[in-house]
Design a protein around this motif. Structure first.
Motif, PDB file in Angstrom:
ATOM      1  N   UNK A  21       0.838  -1.203   0.000  1.00  0.00           N
ATOM      2  CA  UNK A  21       0.000   0.000   0.000  1.00  0.00           C
ATOM      3  C   UNK A  21       0.871   1.250   0.000  1.00  0.00           C
ATOM      4  N   UNK A  22       0.422   2.268  -0.683  1.00  0.00           N
ATOM      5  CA  UNK A  22       1.153   3.542  -0.680  1.00  0.00           C
ATOM      6  C   UNK A  22       1.265   4.071   0.746  1.00  0.00           C
ATOM      7  N   UNK A  23       2.456   4.526   1.066  1.00  0.00           N
ATOM      8  CA  UNK A  23       2.734   5.153   2.366  1.00  0.00           C
ATOM      9  C   UNK A  23       2.492   4.215   3.542  1.00  0.00           C
ATOM     10  N   UNK A  24       2.637   2.911   3.327  1.00  0.00           N
ATOM     11  CA  UNK A  24       2.521   1.969   4.450  1.00  0.00           C
ATOM     12  C   UNK A  24       3.690   2.176   5.405  1.00  0.00           C
ATOM     13  N   UNK A  25       3.400   2.308   6.701  1.00  0.00           N
ATOM     14  CA  UNK A  25       4.440   2.574   7.698  1.00  0.00           C
ATOM     15  C   UNK A  25       4.675   1.391   8.625  1.00  0.00           C
ATOM     16  N   UNK A  26       3.761   0.447   8.652  1.00  0.00           N
ATOM     17  CA  UNK A  26       3.878  -0.716   9.506  1.00  0.00           C
ATOM     18  C   UNK A  26       3.781  -1.986   8.659  1.00  0.00           C
ATOM     19  N   UNK A  27       4.248  -3.106   9.177  1.00  0.00           N
ATOM     20  CA  UNK A  27       4.087  -4.362   8.436  1.00  0.00           C
ATOM     21  C   UNK A  27       2.612  -4.620   8.113  1.00  0.00           C
ATOM     22  N   UNK A  28       2.352  -5.072   6.890  1.00  0.00           N
ATOM     23  CA  UNK A  28       0.972  -5.186   6.417  1.00  0.00           C
ATOM     24  C   UNK A  28       0.601  -6.648   6.176  1.00  0.00           C
ATOM     25  N   UNK A  29      -0.681  -6.992   6.330  1.00  0.00           N
ATOM     26  CA  UNK A  29      -1.152  -8.307   5.895  1.00  0.00           C
ATOM     27  C   UNK A  29      -0.844  -8.484   4.409  1.00  0.00           C
ATOM     28  N   UNK A  30      -0.462  -9.685   4.015  1.00  0.00           N
ATOM     29  CA  UNK A  30       0.027  -9.878   2.640  1.00  0.00           C
ATOM     30  C   UNK A  30      -0.552 -11.148   2.035  1.00  0.00           C
ATOM     31  N   UNK A  31      -0.910 -11.043   0.745  1.00  0.00           N
ATOM     32  CA  UNK A  31      -1.493 -12.145  -0.007  1.00  0.00           C
ATOM     33  C   UNK A  31      -0.434 -12.711  -0.943  1.00  0.00           C
ATOM     34  N   UNK A  99       8.423  -5.486   5.607  1.00  0.00           N
ATOM     35  CA  UNK A  99       7.163  -4.817   5.281  1.00  0.00           C
ATOM     36  C   UNK A  99       5.954  -5.715   5.492  1.00  0.00           C
ATOM     37  N   UNK A 100       6.196  -7.003   5.720  1.00  0.00           N
ATOM     38  CA  UNK A 100       5.106  -7.992   5.780  1.00  0.00           C
ATOM     39  C   UNK A 100       4.866  -8.430   7.220  1.00  0.00           C
ATOM     40  N   UNK A 101       3.605  -8.465   7.607  1.00  0.00           N
ATOM     41  CA  UNK A 101       3.206  -9.029   8.895  1.00  0.00           C
ATOM     42  C   UNK A 101       3.065 -10.537   8.717  1.00  0.00           C
ATOM     43  N   UNK A 102       4.057 -11.282   9.189  1.00  0.00           N
ATOM     44  CA  UNK A 102       4.079 -12.721   8.986  1.00  0.00           C
ATOM     45  C   UNK A 102       2.971 -13.477   9.687  1.00  0.00           C
ATOM     46  N   UNK A 103       2.274 -12.833  10.622  1.00  0.00           N
ATOM     47  CA  UNK A 103       1.155 -13.477  11.302  1.00  0.00           C
ATOM     48  C   UNK A 103      -0.168 -13.263  10.576  1.00  0.00           C
ATOM     49  N   UNK A 104      -0.126 -12.515   9.451  1.00  0.00           N
ATOM     50  CA  UNK A 104      -1.358 -12.232   8.707  1.00  0.00           C
ATOM     51  C   UNK A 104      -1.099 -12.434   7.214  1.00  0.00           C
TER      52      UNK A 104
END
Length: 298
Positions: A21-31, A99-104
């Motif tokens: 996502x643009x301007x993502x500042x925290x690890x994000x859920x990832x597909x 950048x990836x939230x490994x729990x999601x």
């Protein structure tokens, strides 16, 4: 935001794109996403990943080994179980990214890879959400549905002849993926909409796609039964997207698989055929998948 990535799959380098996502500042859920039978990532996977990124999700999109930008030998060969293992390598790679939230982590697959994600959802509990679009459910039943009865025996003989030739040292034989006249040109996907979609999409979006696979790929297709895993995906949330007019991966097989799945689950029924999920019914298909991932991951 998209960047090129590559990762190791036990000695084979797989390549693709990471969407964030643009301007993502925290690890994000990832597909984690790969394409179906012989297709490459440029065949509309970028559009799905963009929809997911706009909703605040990351997306790791890659070419299957032996296809497109990814390495691998034998080229143009599809081993479904190797592709399942490569999805798991891709998940491990995604987990390693800051950048990836490994729990999601979720998985999305379509057609052949729609079958893969049913297997993955059952066996890999790192996966927290699954979307299976127009999936292959049963290779054997699908083969019987696609191949005319009088051509079943000659097709099986083709498999046997290829095995004998390989044993004698020959390279694996190749067969077309699609043909304008399947009655005169043997091919792996003998439906008119397969010919139209692959040739049109390759011409407009994916010049790297090649109209051939190994004969062994088709034989392995007939042996693959991902639908047997569907009841074991639970308790991981599962969405199955079915095209009502699908005769390539028949809709009735997908609907029966959905009935065997346990909760939590959701069914999305599209009005068109198999390939309409990428084009005419894209907004419905991608929007439903996006909402399912957001609900269960974000």
């Amino acid at each position: 935001m998209r960047r090129d990535v590559e990762f190791d799959a036990e000695g084979v380098t797989l390549r693709g794109w990471l969407y964030l996502p643009d301007e993502a500042r925290n690890p994000v859920p990832t597909i984690v996403m790969a394409h179906g039978f012989s297709a490459v990532k440029e065949m509309y996977l970028d559009r799905y990943a963009e929809v997911f990124a706009e909703a605040g999700l990351g997306a790791l999109v890659y070419d299957n080994r032996n296809f497109g930008a990814s390495d691998g030998h034998v080229r143009q060969e599809i081993d479904p179980w190797q592709q399942v293992r490569d999805y798991r390598h891709a998940i491990t790679y995604a987990e390693s990214l800051p950048e990836v939230d490994g729990d999601r982590i979720g998985v999305w697959g379509s057609s052949y890879s729609g079958g893969h994600v049913l297997v993955l959802g059952a066996i890999d509990r790192r996966i927290k959400c699954v979307v299976s679009q127009v999936p292959l459910i049963s290779g054997h039943e699908n083969f019987r549905a696609l191949v005319r009865r009088d051509l079943v025996a000659p097709t099986l003989r083709m498999f046997e002849e290829d095995r004998r030739a390989r044993y004698a040292g020959a390279e694996p034989a190749k067969i077309a993926v699609v043909a304008e006249d399947p009655g005169s040109t043997p091919c792996a996907l003998p439906t008119p909409d397969s010919w139209e979609w692959f040739t049109k999409t390759a011409g407009s979006r994916a010049p790297a796609w090649r109209n051939e696979v190994t004969v062994r790929s088709v034989e392995m297709f007939t042996e693959y039964e991902p639908g047997t895993y569907v009841q074991w995906v639970s308790p991981t949330p599962l969405m199955i997207v079915v095209a009502a007019g699908d005769h390539l991966t028949p809709a009735d097989l997908a609907l029966a698989a959905y009935e065997r799945a346990l909760e939590p689950k959701e069914l999305v029924l599209l009005p068109g055929g198999h390939f309409d999920a990428y084009v005419e019914d894209f907004e419905a298909a991608s929007g439903a998948a996006r909402d399912w991932f957001v609900e269960h991951l974000a």
